[in-house]
Design an enzyme around this catalytic site. Structure first.
Site, short mmCIF file in Angstrom:
data_model
loop_
_atom_site.label_atom_id
_atom_site.label_comp_id
_atom_site.label_asym_id
_atom_site.label_seq_id
_atom_site.Cartn_x
_atom_site.Cartn_y
_atom_site.Cartn_z
N GLY A 96 0.77 -1.23 0.00
CA GLY A 96 0.00 0.00 0.00
C GLY A 96 0.81 1.29 0.00
CD GLU B 200 1.93 1.01 6.98
OE1 GLU B 200 1.50 1.13 5.82
OE2 GLU B 200 1.80 -0.04 7.62
CG ASP B 201 -1.05 2.22 2.84
OD1 ASP B 201 -0.37 1.72 3.75
OD2 ASP B 201 -1.96 1.61 2.26
CG ASP C 291 -7.49 0.51 10.48
OD1 ASP C 291 -8.11 0.80 11.51
OD2 ASP C 291 -8.05 -0.04 9.52
CE LYS D 103 -9.99 3.80 7.71
NZ LYS D 103 -10.52 2.44 7.46
CG PHE E 238 -12.15 -0.10 3.09
CD1 PHE E 238 -11.40 -0.80 4.02
CD2 PHE E 238 -11.83 -0.25 1.75
CE1 PHE E 238 -10.35 -1.63 3.63
CE2 PHE E 238 -10.79 -1.08 1.34
CZ PHE E 238 -10.05 -1.77 2.29
CG ASP F 83 -5.38 -3.57 -1.60
OD1 ASP F 83 -5.04 -3.03 -0.52
OD2 ASP F 83 -5.56 -4.79 -1.70
NE ARG G 146 -2.07 -2.92 -4.18
CZ ARG G 146 -2.13 -3.03 -2.85
NH1 ARG G 146 -2.10 -1.96 -2.11
NH2 ARG G 146 -2.22 -4.22 -2.28
C1 PRP Z 1 -2.71 -1.90 5.37
C2 PRP Z 1 -1.80 -0.70 5.42
C3 PRP Z 1 -1.02 -0.91 6.68
C4 PRP Z 1 -1.96 -1.68 7.56
C5 PRP Z 1 -2.57 -0.75 8.57
O1 PRP Z 1 -2.05 -2.95 4.76
O2 PRP Z 1 -0.97 -0.66 4.30
O3 PRP Z 1 0.16 -1.66 6.44
O4 PRP Z 1 -3.00 -2.21 6.73
O5 PRP Z 1 -3.44 -1.43 9.44
P1 PRP Z 1 -3.19 -1.56 10.99
O6 PRP Z 1 -2.81 -0.21 11.51
O7 PRP Z 1 -4.54 -2.02 11.48
O8 PRP Z 1 -2.14 -2.59 11.23
P2 PRP Z 1 -2.81 -4.18 4.10
O9 PRP Z 1 -2.94 -5.26 5.11
O10 PRP Z 1 -4.08 -3.70 3.45
O11 PRP Z 1 -1.78 -4.68 3.02
P3 PRP Z 1 -1.31 -3.95 1.67
O12 PRP Z 1 -0.56 -2.70 2.08
O13 PRP Z 1 -0.42 -4.93 1.01
O14 PRP Z 1 -2.54 -3.61 0.85
#
Ligand code: PRP
Length: 183
Positions: A44, A99-100, A103, A131, A152, A159, A165
């Site tokens: 991400g 990070e993107d 959460d 968030k 979301f 994604d 993406r």
């Molecule tokens: C997303 C995002 C962070 C994580 C955040 O990754 O890129 O890495 O979730 O969530 P958290 O704070 O609850 O841990 P995702 O699992 O969607 O994988 P991706 O980046 O490969 O799409």
């Protein structure tokens, strides 16, 4: 120009790019002539990391680490899987994890712990989005793009089940609207 997708825009592209420039300025001011080791949490964060790298205008490469918590769903599973690309030598280095989105905070907390245990002297966090209402683990975000509500979001590298993406701005995923986006 009309958007090339049917979704509601949460953060427009020009606003995102402007904010990334500001964040890059903050990073430069903090690190001076000794740029940090940049580590993007893929997939991400790739898009954000690329723009941040360009805005930094320093001779820095972006290393990548794979961590995944959503899988194919829209809520975090709380499981963080670290991929094979994590053999990076961080001993004695100052890091900025990119990070993107933060959460629950579990992913970034796990990665900080990992890199500090491997001898990084400092591990800061840059995240395009946060968030706060979803937080389970408290984490400091040193360079934050935007706080967003509990929706979301996809686009700008993010994604839903591996799709969307390529959308160039941050938009809100909606199943009904997704049907209008093609296959
Ligand atoms: C997303 C995002 C962070 C994580 C955040 O990754 O890129 O890495 O979730 O969530 P958290 O704070 O609850 O841990 P995702 O699992 O969607 O994988 P991706 O980046 O490969 O799409």
């Amino acid at each position: 120009m009309s958007p090339s997708h049917p979704f509601r825009v949460l953060i427009h592209r020009d606003e995102i790019l402007r904010r990334i420039h500001e964040l890059a300025r903050e990073v430069r001011a903090d690190f001076g002539d000794e740029p940090p080791l940049l580590v993007a949490v893929i997939e991400g964060a790739r898009t954000f990391a690329r723009h941040l790298q360009q805005s930094l205008a320093l001779p820095v490469v972006v290393h990548e680490i794979r961590a995944s918590s959503y899988g194919a769903g829209t809520t975090s599973s709380g499981l963080v899987a670290l991929g094979p690309s994590d053999g990076l030598d961080v001993a004695g280095r100052r890091l900025v994890l990119i990070e993107d989105i933060v959460d629950t905070g579990r992913t970034i907390a796990a990665l900080r712990e990992l890199f500090l245990a491997r001898g990084a002297v400092e591990c800061r966090v840059a995240s395009l989005l946060s968030k706060p209402s979803r937080r389970v683990v408290e984490v400091d975000i040193d360079y934050l793009g935007f706080e967003i509500p509990d929706e979301f979001v996809i686009g700008f590298g993010m994604d839903f089940a591996g799709r969307y993406r390529e959308i160039g701005e941050v938009v809100v995923y909606d199943e009904g609207q997704a049907a209008a986006y093609g296959t």
